[in-house]
Scaffold this active site. Structure first.
Site, PDB file in Angstrom:
ATOM      1  CE1 TYR A 167      -3.851   2.330   0.677  1.00  0.00           C
ATOM      2  CE2 TYR A 167      -2.305   3.396   2.190  1.00  0.00           C
ATOM      3  CZ  TYR A 167      -3.498   3.412   1.473  1.00  0.00           C
ATOM      4  OH  TYR A 167      -4.315   4.512   1.546  1.00  0.00           O
ATOM      5  CE  LYS A 171      -3.399   5.099  -1.771  1.00  0.00           C
ATOM      6  NZ  LYS A 171      -4.453   5.540  -2.718  1.00  0.00           N
TER       7      LYS A 171
END
Length: 244
Positions: A167, A171
């Site tokens: 994750y 990002k």
């Protein structure tokens, strides 16, 4: 920015920050398209907002499906001929908690990037022609403070010990894509920025968080509605500029 005739598309908007972003844009007079990969859920969410007198419509859009993206772009072109605001909100967090960076499966990395990065890029590419037709369009990429390389590398920072590897890296890639796209669009009428919504109480983090969903949507809405003097290629939380 005059919002009376603006058309906005928000991906991943059937719940959480995406749905609240739709609500707040609509409350500002923007005609908001609530996109979800499940058409029934999107329609249900849109009808609830319509019942509050808000200018909201549902549209089916799966950011990992090229045909779905193309169909949504064609539908918006047919209905409106342009797009004024694109909020790339759709995202997933699939890391196995407790496993280290190197222990996360390759499948986890691939599925995370399929939605958080490649899906975002694919949607942006598909809608750029419609954004160029708008008088002054805005793109908001929903990232996270967890995408900050500077803070991950800084001992003692708020996120130094918070490693959700796939994750986080996805990002960081969103942030990097934003910088590259901002360069491409530097002389255009389109502004693109990336945002950290805050540590929001959403389903993605099991309801944990420090701020409510309404507050989590505010940064994205603010950047979606900036005027000609607004920033280009920045990384923000509320009015704060974040370190890359």
């Amino acid at each position: 920015m005059n919002t009376s005739s603006k058309v906005a598309l928000v991906t991943g908007a059937t719940r959480g920050i995406g749905r609240e972003t739709v609500r707040q844009l609509a409350e500002n007079g923007v005609h908001a398209l609530l996109a979800g990969r499940n058409r029934e859920k999107a329609v249900e969410a849109a009808l609830e907002l319509q019942a509050q007198g808000l200018p909201v419509e549902a549209i089916a859009l799966d950011v990992t499906d090229a045909a779905s993206i193309a169909a949504a772009a064609q539908e918006i072109e047919r209905r409106y001929g342009r797009l004024d605001i694109l909020v790339n909100n759709a995202g997933v967090m699939l890391d196995e908690i407790g496993k280290s960076v190197s222990e996360q499966s390759l499948d986890t990395w691939r599925r995370t990037f399929d939605t958080n990065v490649f899906g975002l890029v694919a949607v942006t590419q598909a809608f750029l022609p419609l954004l160029h037709r708008a008088p002054s369009a805005r793109i908001v990429n929903v990232s996270s403070l967890l995408g900050s390389l500077a803070l991950h590398a800084q001992p003692g920072s708020p996120i130094y010990d918070f490693k959700v590897p796939a994750y986080n890296v996805s990002k960081s890639a969103v942030n990097a894509w934003t910088v590259q796209l901002a360069y491409e669009l530097r002389d255009s009428r389109i502004k693109v920025n990336t945002i950290h919504p805050g540590y929001v109480k959403t389903d993605m983090n099991g309801g944990e968080g420090e701020i409510e969903i309404a507050d989590g949507a505010r940064t994205g809405v603010r950047l979606a509605l900036i005027g000609e003097d607004g920033p280009q290629g920045g990384y923000f939380y509320m009015d704060q500029v974040l370190p890359w």
